[in-house]
Scaffold this motif. Structure first.
Motif, short mmCIF file in Angstrom:
data_model
loop_
_atom_site.label_atom_id
_atom_site.label_comp_id
_atom_site.label_asym_id
_atom_site.label_seq_id
_atom_site.Cartn_x
_atom_site.Cartn_y
_atom_site.Cartn_z
N LEU A 121 0.83 -1.21 0.00
CA LEU A 121 0.00 0.00 0.00
C LEU A 121 0.87 1.26 0.00
O LEU A 121 0.62 2.20 -0.77
N GLY A 122 1.89 1.28 0.85
CA GLY A 122 2.77 2.44 0.90
C GLY A 122 3.52 2.66 -0.40
O GLY A 122 3.68 3.81 -0.84
N SER A 123 3.96 1.58 -1.03
CA SER A 123 4.64 1.71 -2.32
C SER A 123 3.71 2.29 -3.38
O SER A 123 4.11 3.14 -4.18
N THR A 124 2.46 1.84 -3.36
CA THR A 124 1.48 2.35 -4.32
C THR A 124 1.24 3.85 -4.12
O THR A 124 1.19 4.63 -5.09
N VAL A 125 1.10 4.25 -2.87
CA VAL A 125 0.88 5.67 -2.57
C VAL A 125 2.08 6.51 -3.00
O VAL A 125 1.93 7.59 -3.59
N MET A 126 3.29 6.00 -2.77
CA MET A 126 4.48 6.75 -3.16
C MET A 126 4.59 6.88 -4.68
O MET A 126 5.00 7.92 -5.20
N VAL A 127 4.21 5.82 -5.39
CA VAL A 127 4.26 5.88 -6.85
C VAL A 127 3.26 6.90 -7.38
O VAL A 127 3.55 7.67 -8.31
N ILE A 128 2.07 6.94 -6.78
CA ILE A 128 1.03 7.87 -7.23
C ILE A 128 1.47 9.32 -7.01
O ILE A 128 1.25 10.19 -7.86
N HIS A 129 2.10 9.57 -5.87
CA HIS A 129 2.46 10.95 -5.50
C HIS A 129 3.94 11.25 -5.75
O HIS A 129 4.44 12.27 -5.27
N ALA A 130 4.63 10.38 -6.46
CA ALA A 130 6.07 10.57 -6.67
C ALA A 130 6.33 11.89 -7.38
O ALA A 130 5.65 12.24 -8.35
N PRO A 131 7.32 12.66 -6.92
CA PRO A 131 7.66 13.92 -7.60
C PRO A 131 8.25 13.67 -8.96
O PRO A 131 8.94 12.68 -9.19
N GLN A 132 7.98 14.56 -9.89
CA GLN A 132 8.53 14.46 -11.23
C GLN A 132 9.83 15.26 -11.29
O GLN A 132 9.84 16.47 -11.10
N GLU A 133 10.92 14.54 -11.53
CA GLU A 133 12.21 15.21 -11.57
C GLU A 133 12.34 16.06 -12.83
O GLU A 133 11.63 15.86 -13.82
N GLU A 134 13.25 17.02 -12.83
CA GLU A 134 13.47 17.85 -13.99
C GLU A 134 13.96 17.00 -15.16
O GLU A 134 14.65 16.00 -14.98
N GLU A 135 13.59 17.40 -16.38
CA GLU A 135 13.98 16.64 -17.55
C GLU A 135 15.49 16.74 -17.76
O GLU A 135 16.04 17.83 -17.91
N VAL A 136 16.15 15.60 -17.79
CA VAL A 136 17.58 15.51 -18.08
C VAL A 136 17.73 14.49 -19.19
O VAL A 136 17.57 13.29 -18.97
N GLU A 137 18.02 14.94 -20.38
CA GLU A 137 18.05 14.05 -21.53
C GLU A 137 19.42 13.91 -22.17
O GLU A 137 19.61 13.05 -23.02
N THR A 138 20.37 14.75 -21.78
CA THR A 138 21.71 14.68 -22.37
C THR A 138 22.77 14.63 -21.28
O THR A 138 22.53 15.00 -20.12
N LEU A 139 23.96 14.19 -21.67
CA LEU A 139 25.07 14.14 -20.73
C LEU A 139 25.53 15.53 -20.32
O LEU A 139 26.01 15.73 -19.20
N ASN A 140 25.37 16.51 -21.21
CA ASN A 140 25.74 17.88 -20.84
C ASN A 140 24.85 18.40 -19.71
O ASN A 140 25.34 19.03 -18.77
N GLU A 141 23.55 18.11 -19.80
CA GLU A 141 22.64 18.53 -18.73
C GLU A 141 22.97 17.80 -17.44
O GLU A 141 22.92 18.39 -16.35
#
Length: 361
Positions: A121-141
């Protein structure tokens, strides 16, 4: 199109994370079985610095299982944020607990089953409310993120703490205090997750045809990951050899998850963009997992099942009404005869003291 791609990546990361938990949870059992076999043979134990487990095939099977789990985990971090992948590590605790009850004779009682449900149950709640990290798509970023002063200070503190535990605290208290070796694995694990995230981005860029091999960050992350993982394996083996698997696994999960979430928050600063309900949900889910893990292992030696519940309620009712258990009731249930006799003796003793009888003493 980007939203559809994001959901596709989310599903891939979720499946890989769950597969990783199954492999890693099973690896604890295989490694423990191998270490127990070595202990019966009289070989020098891993907790004492021995390396005889390298000749045990069960230990290697556990290592391969953990390797498969780590590969799946590695891929999961490439497709999903760390704050989604890491909480699902609680599933490895459940897998380990269930398999321990079958293969290591570590019984899973009613408290443990409730703890498993709470962890899910706790894992499910954490997944639902998990923060969205900033987009990092390249090695430079990723390079800019790793060079951030906040993360540099955090990484420096982690290395200092790990070195103190390895060279100062470990030789003195590692054999008696379960937190020493597990803390080393956990804090180093926070850095290994950062390396995995960066290498996952590098692999994505490699398949996209970009000159990843010429980027200096790739050659920094790879040896750093090797050092971190080697350290984790070494001290996790020591902890497993000295202490009970069902205790090592949950404590490792709690400290490791806390370290990774802290590292992810500092590195990607995702908490700055979260709503209040998501922050509360994330902490509530994590606390629920901790409570579930506590129930799973704190009462593991208490023989309590649903079949005992009606009898326990009857005892409570009798105590509340001031009635005593009869001798016939006690001997009518062989499993509880000793407990009942103790209760009768203590009651008679108390009655004798109230009546001023010296025989009570």
């Amino acid at each position: 199109m980007s939203q559809t791609r994001g959901r596709y990546d989310f599903c891939i990361g979720l499946v890989l994370a769950m597969s990783s938990s199954i492999f890693i949870g099973g690896s604890f059992i295989l490694k423990k079985k191998g270490l127990l076999r070595l202990a019966r043979k009289g070989s020098m134990r891993a907790g004492q610095g021995g390396h005889a487990y390298l000749k045990e095939w069960l230990w290697w099977a556990g290592l391969l299982s953990m390797g498969a789990g780590e590969v799946a985990n590695f891929a999961a971090y490439a497709f999903a944020p760390a704050t989604l992948v890491t909480p699902l590590g609680a599933l490895s605790v459940l897998v380990s607990a269930i398999l321990s009850s079958f293969f290591l004779n570590e019984k899973l009682n009613l408290h443990g089953k409730i703890g498993c449900l709470l962890s899910i149950l706790g894992s499910t709640v954490m997944v639902i409310h998990a923060p969205q990290e900033e987009e990092v798509e390249t090695l430079n970023e990723m390079s800019h993120k790793l060079a951030d002063p906040g993360f540099v200070v955090f990484a420096t503190l982690v290395v200092i703490v790990a070195l103190i535990l390895i060279f100062v605290v470990g030789p003195r208290h590692g054999q008696t205090n379960i937190l020493v070796y597990i803390t080393i694995c956990s804090v180093i694990g926070a850095l290994s997750v950062s390396c995995v995230k960066g290498l996952g981005i590098a692999i994505k860029e490699l398949f996209a045809g970009k000159p990843v091999m010429k980027h200096p960050l790739s050659w920094i992350l790879l040896p750093s990951l090797v050092v971190c993982v080697s350290t984790q394996i070494n001290y996790l083996n020591r902890a497993l050899d000295i202490f009970n698997t069902s205790i090592v696994t949950p404590i490792y999960y709690v400290i490791f998850t806390t370290s990774v979430l802290t590292c992810s928050a500092i590195l990607f600063k995702e908490w700055q963009h979260m709503a209040a309900d998501d922050i509360i949900g994330t902490f509530s889910g994590f606390l629920t997992i901790i409570v579930g893990i506590f129930l799973l292992h704190a009462f593991k030696d208490v023989n309590f099942t649903l079949a005992n519940l009606p009898l326990s309620l009857r005892k409570d009712d009798r105590a509340a009404n001031g009635t005593l258990l009869s001798t016939y009731d006690c001997f009518n249930h062989d499993e509880e005869s000793s407990a009942c006799l103790g209760e009768i003796q203590s009651t008679e003793s108390l009655s004798g003291r109230r009546n001023g009888s010296l025989s009570a003493f």
